[in-house]
Design a protein around this motif. Structure first.
Motif, PDB file in Angstrom:
ATOM      1  N   VAL A 155     -22.793  27.738  34.572  1.00 31.45           N
ATOM      2  CA  VAL A 155     -22.301  26.718  33.643  1.00 31.45           C
ATOM      3  C   VAL A 155     -20.875  26.308  34.008  1.00 31.45           C
ATOM      4  O   VAL A 155     -20.187  26.991  34.770  1.00 31.45           O
ATOM      5  CB  VAL A 155     -22.361  27.199  32.174  1.00 31.45           C
ATOM      6  N   GLY A 156     -20.457  25.189  33.442  1.00 29.70           N
ATOM      7  CA  GLY A 156     -19.118  24.660  33.711  1.00 29.70           C
ATOM      8  C   GLY A 156     -18.088  25.202  32.738  1.00 29.70           C
ATOM      9  O   GLY A 156     -18.233  26.280  32.167  1.00 29.70           O
ATOM     10  N   ASN A 157     -17.048  24.415  32.522  1.00 30.49           N
ATOM     11  CA  ASN A 157     -15.925  24.794  31.661  1.00 30.49           C
ATOM     12  C   ASN A 157     -16.292  24.492  30.209  1.00 30.49           C
ATOM     13  O   ASN A 157     -16.209  23.352  29.759  1.00 30.49           O
ATOM     14  CB  ASN A 157     -14.685  24.000  32.095  1.00 30.49           C
ATOM     15  N   LEU A 158     -16.716  25.522  29.479  1.00 35.74           N
ATOM     16  CA  LEU A 158     -17.198  25.322  28.109  1.00 35.74           C
ATOM     17  C   LEU A 158     -16.075  24.878  27.181  1.00 35.74           C
ATOM     18  O   LEU A 158     -15.015  25.499  27.118  1.00 35.74           O
ATOM     19  CB  LEU A 158     -17.833  26.612  27.585  1.00 35.74           C
ATOM     20  N   THR A 159     -16.342  23.783  26.467  1.00 36.29           N
ATOM     21  CA  THR A 159     -15.344  23.227  25.552  1.00 36.29           C
ATOM     22  C   THR A 159     -15.994  22.935  24.203  1.00 36.29           C
ATOM     23  O   THR A 159     -17.117  23.349  23.945  1.00 36.29           O
ATOM     24  CB  THR A 159     -14.718  21.942  26.130  1.00 36.29           C
ATOM     25  N   PRO A 197      -4.364  15.292  42.423  1.00 35.38           N
ATOM     26  CA  PRO A 197      -5.600  14.882  43.111  1.00 35.38           C
ATOM     27  C   PRO A 197      -6.832  15.648  42.631  1.00 35.38           C
ATOM     28  O   PRO A 197      -7.941  15.355  43.053  1.00 35.38           O
ATOM     29  CB  PRO A 197      -5.325  15.220  44.586  1.00 35.38           C
ATOM     30  N   LEU A 198      -6.632  16.624  41.769  1.00 35.49           N
ATOM     31  CA  LEU A 198      -7.741  17.453  41.308  1.00 35.49           C
ATOM     32  C   LEU A 198      -8.211  16.989  39.931  1.00 35.49           C
ATOM     33  O   LEU A 198      -7.692  16.035  39.382  1.00 35.49           O
ATOM     34  CB  LEU A 198      -7.303  18.919  41.269  1.00 35.49           C
ATOM     35  N   TYR A 199      -9.205  17.677  39.400  1.00 41.01           N
ATOM     36  CA  TYR A 199      -9.764  17.272  38.113  1.00 41.01           C
ATOM     37  C   TYR A 199     -10.121  18.500  37.295  1.00 41.01           C
ATOM     38  O   TYR A 199     -10.177  19.622  37.802  1.00 41.01           O
ATOM     39  CB  TYR A 199     -11.016  16.413  38.313  1.00 41.01           C
ATOM     40  N   SER A 200     -10.357  18.275  36.013  1.00 40.40           N
ATOM     41  CA  SER A 200     -10.908  19.301  35.146  1.00 40.40           C
ATOM     42  C   SER A 200     -12.265  18.821  34.659  1.00 40.40           C
ATOM     43  O   SER A 200     -12.516  17.628  34.542  1.00 40.40           O
ATOM     44  CB  SER A 200      -9.982  19.563  33.955  1.00 40.40           C
ATOM     45  N   GLU A 201     -13.124  19.779  34.402  1.00 42.87           N
ATOM     46  CA  GLU A 201     -14.470  19.462  33.939  1.00 42.87           C
ATOM     47  C   GLU A 201     -14.635  20.047  32.548  1.00 42.87           C
ATOM     48  O   GLU A 201     -14.156  21.141  32.266  1.00 42.87           O
ATOM     49  CB  GLU A 201     -15.485  20.055  34.923  1.00 42.87           C
ATOM     50  N   PHE A 202     -15.284  19.296  31.652  1.00 42.52           N
ATOM     51  CA  PHE A 202     -15.459  19.721  30.269  1.00 42.52           C
ATOM     52  C   PHE A 202     -16.949  19.709  29.928  1.00 42.52           C
ATOM     53  O   PHE A 202     -17.579  18.653  29.965  1.00 42.52           O
ATOM     54  CB  PHE A 202     -14.710  18.794  29.320  1.00 42.52           C
ATOM     55  N   SER A 203     -17.485  20.871  29.605  1.00 42.55           N
ATOM     56  CA  SER A 203     -18.896  20.977  29.225  1.00 42.55           C
ATOM     57  C   SER A 203     -18.996  21.340  27.742  1.00 42.55           C
ATOM     58  O   SER A 203     -18.728  22.488  27.369  1.00 42.55           O
ATOM     59  CB  SER A 203     -19.589  22.069  30.051  1.00 42.55           C
ATOM     60  N   PRO A 204     -19.354  20.376  26.885  1.00 42.13           N
ATOM     61  CA  PRO A 204     -19.496  20.692  25.452  1.00 42.13           C
ATOM     62  C   PRO A 204     -20.464  21.859  25.254  1.00 42.13           C
ATOM     63  O   PRO A 204     -21.562  21.872  25.812  1.00 42.13           O
ATOM     64  CB  PRO A 204     -20.047  19.389  24.864  1.00 42.13           C
ATOM     65  N   VAL A 205     -20.057  22.826  24.462  1.00 43.40           N
ATOM     66  CA  VAL A 205     -20.825  24.074  24.353  1.00 43.40           C
ATOM     67  C   VAL A 205     -22.199  23.844  23.726  1.00 43.40           C
ATOM     68  O   VAL A 205     -23.186  24.495  24.111  1.00 43.40           O
ATOM     69  CB  VAL A 205     -20.012  25.143  23.575  1.00 43.40           C
ATOM     70  N   ASP A 206     -22.318  22.892  22.794  1.00 45.37           N
ATOM     71  CA  ASP A 206     -23.625  22.661  22.170  1.00 45.37           C
ATOM     72  C   ASP A 206     -24.605  22.005  23.140  1.00 45.37           C
ATOM     73  O   ASP A 206     -25.780  22.377  23.204  1.00 45.37           O
ATOM     74  CB  ASP A 206     -23.494  21.845  20.874  1.00 45.37           C
ATOM     75  N   LEU A 207     -24.118  21.041  23.940  1.00 44.97           N
ATOM     76  CA  LEU A 207     -24.990  20.389  24.918  1.00 44.97           C
ATOM     77  C   LEU A 207     -25.375  21.364  26.033  1.00 44.97           C
ATOM     78  O   LEU A 207     -26.493  21.321  26.551  1.00 44.97           O
ATOM     79  CB  LEU A 207     -24.308  19.153  25.505  1.00 44.97           C
ATOM     80  N   TYR A 252     -23.469  21.530  34.164  1.00 44.21           N
ATOM     81  CA  TYR A 252     -22.124  21.136  33.757  1.00 44.21           C
ATOM     82  C   TYR A 252     -22.035  19.618  33.696  1.00 44.21           C
ATOM     83  O   TYR A 252     -22.948  18.913  34.137  1.00 44.21           O
ATOM     84  CB  TYR A 252     -21.056  21.706  34.696  1.00 44.21           C
ATOM     85  N   SER A 253     -20.948  19.108  33.160  1.00 43.16           N
ATOM     86  CA  SER A 253     -20.789  17.669  32.977  1.00 43.16           C
ATOM     87  C   SER A 253     -20.699  16.953  34.326  1.00 43.16           C
ATOM     88  O   SER A 253     -20.048  17.432  35.256  1.00 43.16           O
ATOM     89  CB  SER A 253     -19.518  17.382  32.174  1.00 43.16           C
ATOM     90  N   ASN A 254     -21.356  15.808  34.402  1.00 45.62           N
ATOM     91  CA  ASN A 254     -21.267  14.995  35.620  1.00 45.62           C
ATOM     92  C   ASN A 254     -20.154  13.944  35.509  1.00 45.62           C
ATOM     93  O   ASN A 254     -20.093  13.008  36.278  1.00 45.62           O
ATOM     94  CB  ASN A 254     -22.606  14.316  35.924  1.00 45.62           C
TER      95      ASN A 254
END
Length: 201
Positions: free
Chosen positions: A73-77, A113-123, A144-146
């Motif tokens: 999984v990605g970065n759970l938010t 130049p980098l990014y953060s990824e946010f994966s909603p925990v319910d989705l 994880y979020s695209n």
């Protein structure tokens, strides 16, 4: 019963989101669901533990026929449904770093130049359930979020909401982090950020 192991996409070596390590490869590396070890750095204790856990599950699958799935999984938010998130934010490494950077008021240019990824925990939870229900043949999944958020865009969103961060060189950022030690109230900034600073800055 099928064994469902929840891992993290950080095993790819790109740990900016959940472990805080700034790792940038000399060349673009692609890490998909068929990959495990591609020479990514494993010095970070968090990433290493996740990597070793996956190895243990894979060994059981190959050696003893364990019926299992590994879901990275990605970065759970916060939940997408109502935007609520865990009340104990201090136990979330990503949130602690974000709070420390916001309090410091400085953003290092080497992160732009980098990014953060946010994966909603319910989705993410819904995705895990669907994988266990419908995916029969595959063993490893990336969930994880695209829609990653580039850091320059994130700074723009923060500015729109009245939160301004000054973009500075790595050296200036390091000095700001060290200066936070002078204040008891801001000590947490140093404790949170000093181990994650880019050594080349």
């Amino acid at each position: 019963a099928e064994f469902i192991h929840i891992s993290t996409v950080s095993v790819s070596g790109n740990a900016l989101a959940d472990a805080g390590t700034v790792y940038r490869s000399e060349k673009d590396l692609f890490f998909d669901e068929t990959d495990f070890y591609i020479g990514q750095p494993l010095e970070n204790v968090y990433i290493r533990s996740k990597f070793e856990a996956e190895k243990a599950v894979m060994d059981e699958i190959l050696d003893h026929g364990l019926k299992a799935k590994i879901i990275r999984v990605g970065n759970l938010t916060n939940r997408a449904s109502d935007l609520r998130f865990q009340p104990n934010y201090e136990s979330n490494a990503f949130l602690r770093r974000l709070k420390a950077i916001l309090e410091l008021g400085l953003f290092p240019d080497y992160l732009l130049p980098l990014y953060s990824e946010f994966s909603p925990v319910d989705l993410t939870a819904e995705g895990i359930v669907k994988i266990t229900q419908y995916a029969k043949e595959q063993t490893v999944f990336h969930l994880y979020s695209n829609k990653p958020l580039m850091h320059d865009r994130m700074l723009s969103i923060l500015r729109t909401n009245g939160i301004s961060l000054k973009t500075v060189s790595g050296e200036e950022f390091h000095k700001g982090v060290e200066k936070s030690l002078q204040s008891k109230e801001k000590e947490f900034i140093f404790k949170t950020l000093h181990i994650h600073m880019d050594p080349s800055g």
